[in-house]
Scaffold this motif. Sequence first.
Motif, short mmCIF file in Angstrom:
data_model
loop_
_atom_site.label_atom_id
_atom_site.label_comp_id
_atom_site.label_asym_id
_atom_site.label_seq_id
_atom_site.Cartn_x
_atom_site.Cartn_y
_atom_site.Cartn_z
N MET A 129 -5.55 3.71 1.44
CA MET A 129 -5.92 3.08 0.17
C MET A 129 -6.91 3.94 -0.61
SD MET A 129 -6.24 -0.79 1.71
CE MET A 129 -6.78 -1.56 0.19
N LEU A 137 -7.50 -3.11 -5.76
CA LEU A 137 -7.04 -4.29 -5.03
C LEU A 137 -7.71 -5.51 -5.63
CD1 LEU A 137 -5.45 -5.41 -2.56
CD2 LEU A 137 -7.52 -5.05 -1.20
N VAL A 148 0.83 -1.20 0.00
CA VAL A 148 0.00 0.00 0.00
C VAL A 148 0.87 1.26 0.00
CG1 VAL A 148 -1.68 1.34 1.34
CG2 VAL A 148 -1.97 -1.14 1.08
#
Length: 400
Positions: free
Chosen positions: A323, A330, A296
Motif C-alpha cells: 500500500m 484508503l 490493493v
Amino acid sequence: MRAVTWQGREHVSVETVPDPILQHPTDALIKVTSTAICGSDLHLYEVLGPFMTAGDIIGHEPMGVVEEVGSEVHGVRPGDRVVVPFTISCGSCAMCGQGLPSQCETTQVTEHGSGAALLGYSKLYGQVPGGQAEYLRVPHADYGLMKVGTELPDENYLFLSDILPTAWQAVQYAGVPEHRTLTVIGLGPVGQLCARIGRHLGARVFGIDPVPERRAMAERHEIEVLDLGEDGVGEIRERTQGRGPDAVIDAVGMEAAGSVMAGVAQKIAGTLPEAVARPVMERAGVDRLAALHTAVDLVRRGGTISLSGVYGGAASPMPLLRMFDKQLQLRMGQCNVRTWTDALLPLVEDPEDPLGVADLVTHRLPLDEAAVGYDLFQRKHDGCVKVVLDPTAPSVPAMD
C-alpha cells in the motif's frame, strides 16, 4: 408484536415479544411496513455471535408510519410516512455537526469503544432492538426520521435507511472524477448500488462477482462485469491501459470468499463461550481479507480504495508495504446516513429511476418467513440479491 430474533449462530426465529413503548421524550414509535435483510445482518447471523444475546431483535433497514411521538418530537407526527436510518444520532453534537452522525457523541457506545448506536446490531452498538418487527421505537426521532411522500411504493424509499446512502458514501469516498474508472468488488445489494451510482456520476464502472445472477443484474445497468479471480483482475488491467482503475470499492467485507484460514477462525470464534470469544474478536485478525487484498493489487498507483464492506477483526493483517509503495489512499467508515439523504431523495423519486432502485429486490417475504430469507441470502440461492420482509402480511400458519 412479532419480531425477528437472533437465537444462535445461523439461527433466527420470529417470536412474540412485548410491544415497544416511548422511553424518552425524544422517541417515536413506528408501525413498520417494510424492512430489509442487510448484508451486515449476515455478520450477526454467522460471525458476531459473541456480541449477541438470544432473543435480540435484529434488523436495521425499516420504514413505516409514525404511531406515537414523545413530547420533544416536533419534526414528525402520527400518520407520517417515514424512513428510519440505521444510525441513532442526536443531530446536534460536534460529530453530527461535522457531517459524521455515525460518530455521534451523544449515542457513542463507549463501553466497547464504538461509534454511534445502531438499530438491531449487537452489544457493540448498544443492543438497541431492531426493525425486523411489527413496531419499532426510534430514539432521537426528530433528527433520525426522514419524512417521505405517500404516492410511491415503499421500495422507492426503503433503501434510504442504509444501503443507498452507504453506497453513495462509498463512491464519494472513492473520489472518482467523471470519465475515470471505478471497480466495485462484490455485487451484492451495496455493490450493485455503488456500481450504478458510479455510472450515474459519469465513471466507467467494472463489477467483479462470482455469482452469475449478480453479474447479470449489474450488466442491465451498463456495468462491465467480470468473474472473480486473476482473469478478471487481468482483464480490468488490460481495459485500463495496464494501470488498473482509478479507484476500487470493496463492497464485500469480512466474509469474502477465499481467505480459508480466516474463515476457519471466524467459525471457531463463533462457537467459543462468550467470555472467551469476545476477546478473540476484539484482539485477533479474524477477517477474510481476499476482497481487500484484491483491491490493493488491482487499483492503480496513486489510486483510492473505499471500503463499504464491514470488517470486524481488530488485528487483521494489512499489506502495508504494498500500500505504501503504491501510494494509495484508503477511506472507510460507518455510513453517515443523514449527511447524504437530501441529495438522494430526488433520485429515488425521479420517474426515470436513475439508480435503478426498482431493480434490486429479488425476494419479498412475510415477516414470519424471515428464517427462509436469511438462508436464501446467505447461500445466494435462487438468484437472491435483496430480501424485503413485510410485517403487514398475514402470518404463516404453523405446521402440525
